[in-house]
Design an enzyme around this catalytic site. Structure first.
Site, PDB file in Angstrom:
ATOM      1  N   GLU A  85       0.821  -1.208   0.000  1.00 44.57           N
ATOM      2  CA  GLU A  85       0.000   0.000   0.000  1.00 44.57           C
ATOM      3  C   GLU A  85       0.860   1.265   0.000  1.00 44.57           C
ATOM      4  O   GLU A  85       0.581   2.207  -0.736  1.00 44.57           O
ATOM      5  CB  GLU A  85      -0.913  -0.032   1.241  1.00 44.57           C
ATOM      6  CG  GLU A  85      -1.688   1.235   1.516  1.00 44.57           C
ATOM      7  CD  GLU A  85      -2.924   1.381   0.646  1.00 44.57           C
ATOM      8  OE1 GLU A  85      -3.179   0.482  -0.163  1.00 44.57           O
ATOM      9  OE2 GLU A  85      -3.604   2.408   0.799  1.00 44.57           O
ATOM     10  N   ASP A  86       1.908   1.282   0.816  1.00 39.73           N
ATOM     11  CA  ASP A  86       2.608   2.544   1.084  1.00 39.73           C
ATOM     12  C   ASP A  86       4.012   2.625   0.517  1.00 39.73           C
ATOM     13  O   ASP A  86       4.660   3.660   0.631  1.00 39.73           O
ATOM     14  CB  ASP A  86       2.707   2.774   2.604  1.00 39.73           C
ATOM     15  CG  ASP A  86       1.348   2.978   3.244  1.00 39.73           C
ATOM     16  OD1 ASP A  86       0.413   3.320   2.511  1.00 39.73           O
ATOM     17  OD2 ASP A  86       1.238   2.788   4.462  1.00 39.73           O
TER      18      ASP A  86
END
Ligand code: MN
Length: 750
Positions: A106-107
């Site tokens: 996700e990051d």
């Protein structure tokens, strides 16, 4: 459990923790924290693959190296803490690795493929699942969507460990909520109460649920939280002595009856108390289960025996006895509950359960992913599946509306799919629903003008079946209209009705147009001057037919409900006899078949004189270009085109005025599928000779199959589907095939 006098665990002990509580890691270096995690896990299960755990830590730390949390700590402190929570829950290695890696896709630059290569399929699937969940945009969604979102979350995860990691993630977020802005605190707290706590409840994870609710409550409504906790504390203190007396008395009474048991004092959680006060509109003094004791014994039999002992000692409050052993809650919670009037008129609640029931109540589904010594056998996987299935089945059977937990019910609905708009709104659709259903559930206009769809960024056909978690983007074009084909694949009543509505409106327009033409043509044939017919006359005749408008009459004519001749006989009674003689061979609206030189050239079907009417070739005879054809106005489907030789045509002609002239229109170069059955001698080379004929005509073969004729030992059957341009070409190949020696007969089948 030993059958010895039970040792008192001390004054008002807290309920036992499911996992051995390890000291929570305080802020130290990441390496140190990781080392403590590894040591903690190793102390319980030395045989695990710690090399893999360390690699996950190092991979995540490297990827998150440039990020910090709002609190200023390195970002990696968060995944480490999540892994720590999972370790305390004694989750398996896949969960721990997923905990460490859960935010990398996700990051950071990490990809699922990378995770798969480095950590294997299970970890990749779980990390991918957690990533998908965090992509769901839950802001600004409507309150009533909460239930759908909960269901969807459960339905879309392939691996329940995804949920367990997600819940651990959420728990850590809540524990560190103080550094966020008030607005974000409120949002995260609300989301936890609406979404994550009910999921934990649904999965039977009572301990985690309690913690999520109380932390969420604290941030969601700090004032109420303060009030409720203060009230609980004052009552707990006031009854502390009495409660301890009760606890000791219970222990003694049970020991007298030789019922082995541990007895704990318990206090209801703040959020549960708050809910009860709000929902039942009662005062805190009427909350009978605010204070209580929990008895944990060794067998179901002793649960009931203990209940008898309690009721013998204190007076039970009517209507407060609940047997969740005989009828477990949907999340498999089991216990006996009773409320009794204690010394000094203070009510208290008693919960009685076995150790196994207690474990299920605290850990729920997580218990099944707990680390166990040795390898997990297939039997255990079966057990998990059985558990889930049981969960689903309970859900179906337990439909008691009185169940006050029912508003927290989260179903695993297998008959629904949960999709998202690109903005993250959840759309619930029936199983196998298509992008068209999706489009109509967004907005009627989106449905009507839908021209294509992208699912997870990729173009798909409009009849593509949607799956849980799909992100669906609908492409629209103004002025675009629904297609009749859509009716064959849409799954929702809403889409079907909307499509029908538009098609009916369009077809009505076409029917009006057709009705006008039919009337004009018939008028010309019978020598009625339509120009002399006034609007008033038309309206009057329309009225006679029960039509309020002229268009209604025209549409009815177009659909073939009335004959044009009859209408004309009313409009111009002097010129047209009221009824056509019954022997009239051709229907009034049908012009006699004229000789049209060149009419067998390049034509597509069209209704004579009208380019825009809906026509389709009837399946029964599948007419091909060049064959004599006849049109028949169907009710609501346009004009069906049959071959004049079609046996159905004869039957259809009883409503002669619905017959209409059609012709093969100029211009198009399409092809027609024809199915031929060739009966031949059973000899080598036959198939080859037949296909050579097709090749020489440049005919496309859709399928060909030869087999011996079962009815006759020396003959064979060749069945083929070919694409021909027109009747002439078909005749040429049939003639050529007949000339092949050994060909006995050729049939064209429909
Ligand atoms: Mn996270």
């Amino acid at each position: 459990m030993a059958k010895q006098p039970v040792e008192s665990p001390g004054p008002i002990p807290l309920p036992p923790h499911a996992a051995d509580a390890a000291p929570a890691p305080v802020s130290t270096s990441l390496d140190e924290t990781y080392q403590r995690l590894e040591d903690f896990v190793r102390s319980r299960r030395p045989a695990d693959d710690f090399e893999a755990l360390r690699r996950a830590f190092e991979f995540a730390r490297e990827r998150h190296s440039k990020q910090t949390r709002v609190s200023g700590e390195p970002y990696m402190a968060h995944p480490l803490a999540v892994a720590w929570i999972l370790a305390e829950m004694q989750m398996d290695m896949v969960c721990l690795q997923t905990g460490l890696l859960h935010d990398t896709v996700e990051d950071t630059t990490a990809t699922v493929d990378e995770i798969r290569k480095l950590f294997g399929e299970d970890v990749a699937r779980c990390v991918n699942g957690v990533t998908k969940l965090s992509k769901i945009n839950l802001h600004n969604r409507e309150e009533r969507q909460a239930e759908s979102v909960r269901k969807m979350l459960l339905a879309m995860v392939e691996d329940i460990r995804v949920i367990i990691v997600k819940l651990a993630d959420r728990l850590h977020n809540l524990r560190t909520l103080q550094s966020l802005s008030r607005e974000r605190q409120e949002r995260i707290a609300a989301e936890t109460i609406e979404l994550y706590a009910p999921i934990a409840h649904r999965l039977g994870m009572g301990k985690l649920r309690g913690e999520l609710e109380d932390l969420g409550f604290r941030y969601l409504d700090p004032q109420a939280w303060n009030e409720v906790t203060a009230e609980i504390e004052s009552r707990r203190q006031a009854s502390e002595h009495g409660l301890e007396e009760i606890r000791v008395t219970v222990e003694e009474k049970l020991a007298e009856e030789h019922i082995p048991a541990k007895v704990y004092a318990r206090v209801k959680r703040p959020w549960s108390v708050h809910q009860k006060l709000r929902k039942q509109r009662i005062s805190i003094d009427q909350v009978y289960d605010l204070l209580g004791v929990r008895i944990i014994t060794d067998s179901v039999k002793n649960c009931y025996a203990a209940l008898g002992v309690i009721h013998n000692e204190w007076h039970p409050i009517p209507g407060r006895i609940k047997d969740f052993i005989a009828i477990p809650r949907p999340n498999l919670y089991q216990s006996l509950h009773t409320s009794v009037m204690g010394p000094g008129g203070v009510a208290f609640e008693v919960q009685i359960r076995t150790e196994e029931m207690h474990r299920v109540a605290e850990e729920g589904i997580a218990a099944h992913w707990k680390y166990k010594e040795g390898k997990r056998g297939p039997a255990e996987d079966d057990q998990r599946i059985a558990w889930l299935r049981q969960l689903v089945e309970w859900q179906r059977e337990v439909r008691d509306p009185a169940d006050f937990m029912s508003n927290l019910k989260v179903d695993l609905y297998p008959e629904e799919v949960y999709c998202f708009t690109p903005m993250g709104r959840v759309v619930v659709l029936p199983r196998d629903a298509t992008p068209v259903d999706f489009a109509y559930s967004i907005h009627t206009h989106v449905g009507h003008t839908c021209t294509g769809a992208k699912v997870n960024g990729r173009m798909v056909p409009l009849k593509h079946g949607l799956r849980n978690g799909d992100i669906v983007e609908i492409l629209t074009q103004n002025g675009s209209q629904p297609s009749r084909d859509w009716l064959s694949f849409v799954k929702t009543a809403r889409a079907r009705n909307k499509i029908r509505h538009v098609i009916n409106a369009t077809e009505r327009e076409k029917a009006i147009e057709l009705g006008q033409k039919v009337l004009e043509r018939e008028a010309r044939r019978l020598g009625v001057a339509m120009s002399r017919v006034t609007r008033q006359q038309m309206e009057a005749v329309a009225g006679e037919y029960g039509c309020s408008k002229i268009e209604d009459l025209q549409a009815a004519l177009g659909w073939g409900k009335f004959s044009a001749r009859q209408v004309l006989s009313k409009l111009a009674p002097n010129e047209v006899a009221p009824e056509a003689p019954p022997e009239t061979p051709a229907a009034p609206t049908v012009a006699p078949e004229r000789e049209r030189p060149g009419s067998e050239k390049d034509y597509v079907i069209q209704v004579k004189g009208m380019n825009d009417l809906l026509t389709y070739r009837a399946k029964c005879c599948n007419a091909i270009r060049g064959e004599p054809i006849v049109g028949y106005i169907t009710r609501g489907k346009g004009v069906a085109v049959h071959s004049k030789n079609c046996p159905n045509v004869q039957n259809l002609m009883y409503e002669a005025e619905r017959k209409i002239d059609v012709e093969w229109a100029r211009g198009a170069r399409d092809s027609f599928q024809v199915r031929l059955v060739v009966h031949t001698d059973d000899r080598a080379g036959m198939l080859n000779q037949l296909t050579q004929i097709l090749f020489s005509e440049d005919i496309n073969i859709r399928s060909v199959e030869a087999h011996a004729d079962e009815k006759s030992f020396d003959s064979a059957v060749v069945e083929m589907t070919v694409e021909v341009r027109d009747k002439k070409q078909l005749e040429r190949i049939v003639t050529a095939m007949r000339r092949v020696s050994g060909v006995r007969d050729i049939e064209r089948v429909h």
